[in-house]
Design a protein around this motif. Structure first.
Motif, PDB file in Angstrom:
ATOM      1  N   GLY A   1      -2.720   8.133  -2.146  1.00  0.00           N
ATOM      2  CA  GLY A   1      -4.119   8.391  -1.106  1.00  0.00           C
ATOM      3  C   GLY A   1      -4.381   8.599   0.532  1.00  0.00           C
TER       4      GLY A   1
ATOM      5  N   CYS B   1       0.444  -1.295   0.327  1.00  0.00           N
ATOM      6  CA  CYS B   1       0.355   0.093   0.131  1.00  0.00           C
ATOM      7  C   CYS B   1       1.169   1.491  -0.341  1.00  0.00           C
TER       8      CYS B   1
ATOM      9  N   MET C   1      -9.021   4.273  -6.138  1.00  0.00           N
ATOM     10  CA  MET C   1      -7.899   3.494  -5.725  1.00  0.00           C
ATOM     11  C   MET C   1      -7.803   2.078  -6.922  1.00  0.00           C
TER      12      MET C   1
ATOM     13  N   HIS D   1       0.005   4.784  -0.030  1.00  0.00           N
ATOM     14  CA  HIS D   1      -0.567   5.130   0.945  1.00  0.00           C
ATOM     15  C   HIS D   1       0.862   5.698   2.223  1.00  0.00           C
TER      16      HIS D   1
END
Lengths: 127, 194
Positions: free
Chosen positions: A47, A35, A98, A39
């Motif tokens: 993100g 991720c 996303m 992120h």
């Protein structure tokens, strides 16, 4: 080895308790690296930041520009809907930005969610 | 990079030759991307939705590339990197710039709006105190980028775009391996990437 994996897998399925409660957060930390292109726990990047995500209404972190789809989803993040979303984000929530295929393996997802549950409310990381 | 010696004629020639080469490479990429675009050009509305998805995917990748460019900028300007590592960082940044421009061009061709680079990024600057720290930080970003492209390839509808994404994935995996090597780690720790 294969057998062991199968066994563990089916044991996990037999257990009526929630998958994430049994998740291996240590292994989940490794899954979370996937991720990290978009992120981080503490900061919004491409993100949104993940600190405090459990119990947060989807698409409401101030200062982050969500898709309409996310804003209107009405989701309040918990283990169950995260599990569904992360398996296949674009299919679960058409229109989300996303753009990621998802974490396909159920055990990986359970471990990831177990990790997120700890890390996103860890006072040493999240203020 | 030192421009001092580029005054002589032969050096200037060499420079224009090199930049010409750069253009050839880019337009080859552009052609590859265009091949994808032509098919999308024939679309009805179901396919338009598909193109939208591809745009979202490419924009997500573009955002990660822009961040990588900024991160290498930070690394290169930190004064912490010594040659030859510094040269590598500059070269890798150049690759990310090429990826970003190819992605932005394609997003536009598909009728989308490329995301803009952020004005500022929250990098862990206070933790970057040595060359090792910078390399480890860059390695983490490259690994993340590999994962992001791995997450993009199977969901890109246009097969030609998936090919381009896979070729960028390969490039970023090479960066990752070289950075690990420079850190004294096993450069290729696994048979599969995730």
């Amino acid at each position: 080895m294969r057998l062991l994996v199968l066994l563990v897998g089916s044991l996990a399925m037999i257990g009526p308790s929630c998958f994430a409660a049994d998740g291996d957060a240590g292994h989940g930390a490794g899954i979370y690296q996937r991720c990290l292109a978009c992120h981080s726990l503490q900061h919004s990047r491409s993100g949104p930041r993940h600190c405090g995500v459990f119990g947060r209404k989807a698409g409401t972190l101030p200062g982050y520009a969500y898709s309409q789809a996310m804003k209107k989803s009405g989701i309040i993040w918990d283990e169950t809907n995260l599990n569904r979303f992360l398996e296949n984000p674009l299919k679960t929530l058409p229109g989300t930005k996303m753009a990621y295929a998802g974490v396909k393996d159920a055990k990986d997802r359970a471990d990831l969610i177990a990790y997120l549950k700890q890390a996103t409310r860890d006072p040493a990381i999240c203020d | 990079m030192s421009d001092v010696n580029l005054q002589t004629e032969s050096a200037a020639d060499r420079r224009s030759f090199l930049s010409g080469l750069g253009k050839i490479t880019l337009s080859a990429t552009a052609i590859a991307l265009l091949a994808g675009q032509d098919r999308v050009g024939l679309i009805g509305s179901a396919k338009a939705q598909t193109a939208n998805n591809d745009v979202a995917i490419l924009n997500a990748a573009l955002g990660a590339e822009q961040e990588a460019i900024a991160a290498y900028q930070l690394g290169a300007a930190s004064g912490l990197l010594q040659k030859p590592v510094l040269d590598l960082a500059v070269q890798f940044q150049g690759h990310h710039k090429e990826h970003a421009s190819a992605l932005a061009t394609t997003v536009k061709k598909l009728g989308g709006t490329p995301v803009e680079a952020k004005k500022t990024y929250s990098f862990p600057t206070q933790k970057l105190k040595s060359q090792e720290d910078v390399l480890a930080f860059a390695a983490e970003l490259e690994k993340g980028a590999v994962s992001a492209y791995l997450g993009a390839v199977p969901i890109l509808t246009d097969r030609e775009l998936a090919r381009v994404a896979a070729s960028i994935l390969g490039d970023e995996a090479m960066h990752w391996a070289v950075l690990r090597q420079a850190l004294g780690q096993n450069p290729v720790p696994t048979a599969f990437l995730a």
